[in-house]
Design a protein around this motif. Sequence first.
Motif, PDB file in Angstrom:
ATOM      1  N   ASN A   1       0.844  -1.197   0.000  1.00 43.01           N
ATOM      2  CA  ASN A   1       0.000   0.000   0.000  1.00 43.01           C
ATOM      3  C   ASN A   1       0.883   1.252   0.000  1.00 43.01           C
ATOM      4  O   ASN A   1       1.047   1.898   1.022  1.00 43.01           O
ATOM      5  N   PRO A   2       1.461   1.601  -1.142  1.00 41.97           N
ATOM      6  CA  PRO A   2       2.354   2.762  -1.203  1.00 41.97           C
ATOM      7  C   PRO A   2       1.615   4.066  -0.938  1.00 41.97           C
ATOM      8  O   PRO A   2       0.403   4.166  -1.145  1.00 41.97           O
ATOM      9  N   ASP A   3       2.355   5.053  -0.459  1.00 43.52           N
ATOM     10  CA  ASP A   3       1.757   6.363  -0.200  1.00 43.52           C
ATOM     11  C   ASP A   3       1.329   7.018  -1.509  1.00 43.52           C
ATOM     12  O   ASP A   3       1.954   6.832  -2.555  1.00 43.52           O
ATOM     13  N   CYS A   4       0.250   7.796  -1.434  1.00 40.25           N
ATOM     14  CA  CYS A   4      -0.218   8.511  -2.607  1.00 40.25           C
ATOM     15  C   CYS A   4       0.749   9.652  -2.925  1.00 40.25           C
ATOM     16  O   CYS A   4       1.222  10.350  -2.016  1.00 40.25           O
ATOM     17  N   ALA A   5       1.039   9.841  -4.201  1.00 36.43           N
ATOM     18  CA  ALA A   5       2.019  10.850  -4.609  1.00 36.43           C
ATOM     19  C   ALA A   5       1.550  12.275  -4.325  1.00 36.43           C
ATOM     20  O   ALA A   5       2.361  13.172  -4.108  1.00 36.43           O
ATOM     21  N   VAL A   6       0.238  12.474  -4.333  1.00 38.72           N
ATOM     22  CA  VAL A   6      -0.326  13.803  -4.088  1.00 38.72           C
ATOM     23  C   VAL A   6      -0.969  13.818  -2.706  1.00 38.72           C
ATOM     24  O   VAL A   6      -1.768  12.936  -2.377  1.00 38.72           O
ATOM     25  N   LYS A   7      -0.635  14.810  -1.902  1.00 33.94           N
ATOM     26  CA  LYS A   7      -1.158  14.880  -0.536  1.00 33.94           C
ATOM     27  C   LYS A   7      -2.674  15.065  -0.538  1.00 33.94           C
ATOM     28  O   LYS A   7      -3.235  15.715  -1.414  1.00 33.94           O
ATOM     29  N   ARG A   8      -3.288  14.488   0.475  1.00 32.01           N
ATOM     30  CA  ARG A   8      -4.747  14.538   0.593  1.00 32.01           C
ATOM     31  C   ARG A   8      -5.273  15.971   0.623  1.00 32.01           C
ATOM     32  O   ARG A   8      -6.260  16.308  -0.036  1.00 32.01           O
ATOM     33  N   GLU A   9      -4.600  16.842   1.380  1.00 35.52           N
ATOM     34  CA  GLU A   9      -5.068  18.226   1.491  1.00 35.52           C
ATOM     35  C   GLU A   9      -4.986  18.969   0.156  1.00 35.52           C
ATOM     36  O   GLU A   9      -5.795  19.859  -0.122  1.00 35.52           O
ATOM     37  N   VAL A  10      -4.022  18.585  -0.685  1.00 35.97           N
ATOM     38  CA  VAL A  10      -3.916  19.195  -2.012  1.00 35.97           C
ATOM     39  C   VAL A  10      -5.086  18.745  -2.875  1.00 35.97           C
ATOM     40  O   VAL A  10      -5.713  19.550  -3.577  1.00 35.97           O
ATOM     41  N   MET A  11      -5.406  17.464  -2.846  1.00 29.94           N
ATOM     42  CA  MET A  11      -6.530  16.949  -3.629  1.00 29.94           C
ATOM     43  C   MET A  11      -7.833  17.598  -3.196  1.00 29.94           C
ATOM     44  O   MET A  11      -8.706  17.880  -4.030  1.00 29.94           O
ATOM     45  N   GLN A  12      -7.974  17.855  -1.914  1.00 32.59           N
ATOM     46  CA  GLN A  12      -9.201  18.456  -1.410  1.00 32.59           C
ATOM     47  C   GLN A  12      -9.369  19.896  -1.886  1.00 32.59           C
ATOM     48  O   GLN A  12     -10.489  20.419  -1.900  1.00 32.59           O
ATOM     49  N   GLU A  13      -8.280  20.540  -2.268  1.00 35.09           N
ATOM     50  CA  GLU A  13      -8.372  21.897  -2.800  1.00 35.09           C
ATOM     51  C   GLU A  13      -8.990  21.911  -4.199  1.00 35.09           C
ATOM     52  O   GLU A  13      -9.588  22.906  -4.609  1.00 35.09           O
ATOM     53  N   TYR A  14      -8.844  20.797  -4.928  1.00 35.26           N
ATOM     54  CA  TYR A  14      -9.297  20.750  -6.310  1.00 35.26           C
ATOM     55  C   TYR A  14     -10.515  19.852  -6.532  1.00 35.26           C
ATOM     56  O   TYR A  14     -11.217  20.013  -7.528  1.00 35.26           O
ATOM     57  N   PHE A  15     -10.768  18.915  -5.617  1.00 34.26           N
ATOM     58  CA  PHE A  15     -11.877  17.978  -5.785  1.00 34.26           C
ATOM     59  C   PHE A  15     -12.718  17.957  -4.516  1.00 34.26           C
ATOM     60  O   PHE A  15     -12.208  17.671  -3.424  1.00 34.26           O
ATOM     61  N   ASP A  16     -13.991  18.263  -4.669  1.00 31.05           N
ATOM     62  CA  ASP A  16     -14.925  18.268  -3.546  1.00 31.05           C
ATOM     63  C   ASP A  16     -15.693  16.952  -3.553  1.00 31.05           C
ATOM     64  O   ASP A  16     -16.735  16.826  -4.189  1.00 31.05           O
ATOM     65  N   ILE A  17     -15.154  15.968  -2.851  1.00 26.92           N
ATOM     66  CA  ILE A  17     -15.727  14.623  -2.874  1.00 26.92           C
ATOM     67  C   ILE A  17     -16.339  14.297  -1.519  1.00 26.92           C
ATOM     68  O   ILE A  17     -15.675  14.368  -0.488  1.00 26.92           O
ATOM     69  N   THR A  18     -17.629  13.945  -1.525  1.00 22.64           N
ATOM     70  CA  THR A  18     -18.328  13.570  -0.302  1.00 22.64           C
ATOM     71  C   THR A  18     -19.109  12.283  -0.559  1.00 22.64           C
ATOM     72  O   THR A  18     -19.128  11.757  -1.671  1.00 22.64           O
TER      73      THR A  18
END
Length: 207
Positions: free
Chosen positions: A146-163
Motif C-alpha cells: 500500500n504505497p503512499d499517494c504521490a499527491v497529498k490529501r489536502e492538495v486533492m481536497q483543494e481541487y476535488f470536492d468529494i463527499t
Amino acid sequence: NRIVTKYLVNELKDDTFVYDFVQFSTESQRLTLTWFESFMEDHPNSVLIYRPHPMEAENKTIKRIVQEYPQNFRLISDLNIKQWILVSDVITTWFSTSAGEVYAAGKPLVVIRPLPFPHEYDVPFYYDANCVTTYKQLSEMLSLANPDCAVKREVMQEYFDITSTPTYIRIVDAVINLIDQADNSKEKFYFWHKIRYMFQKHTISKI
C-alpha cells in the motif's frame, strides 16, 4: 500524431510550445515503457493494465510490448477509467486529471516522471507531488502492499470536492436553496423556469 500536432500549432499559435511538449512527452513515454518492461522482467507475476491515449493507437513500441508480454501487459481501452481504478492495486500516471478518480476511490497513486516536468506544462495539483524519477523508485513503490499517494490529501481536497452524497443530489439541494432565497414569488417563478430550461438543454448535466 502529426495531424494533431499541426492542429494544436494552428490553435495555440505557438509552434515552439507545442513541438517542445510533443518531444518531451514522446521521450517521457519511451522511458516509462522501458521501465515497465524492466518491472515485468523483474516481477514476472505482475499484471500491468495500460490505458492508451487515443494518440497512442499506432504506437509500435506498445504493440511490441503487448506481443512480448501477453500475460503481463494488457492494453485495454474498454470501459470507463473508474472501473479499472477500482480493480487495480496501484495506479500510475504521468500527466492526467484522473488523479481525482483515484483519490475518490481511495487508491494509491504513483506519478511517474522520468524527465523533469516543465512547470508551464504541468497540472497544478502535481506541482508538489512526490514523483518517481528512477526505475529503482518505481520498482520499490509498485512492490509495496500500500504505497503512499504521490499527491497529498489536502492538495486533492483543494481541487476535488468529494463527499458521500451523490453529485446530482447536491446540485438539486443547491437549486432548492437558491429558490428559497429568492425575495418574492415572481423572482422564484422565473428562476425555476430558468433552472428547468438548463436541465432540458443538458447544461447542468455537462458541468
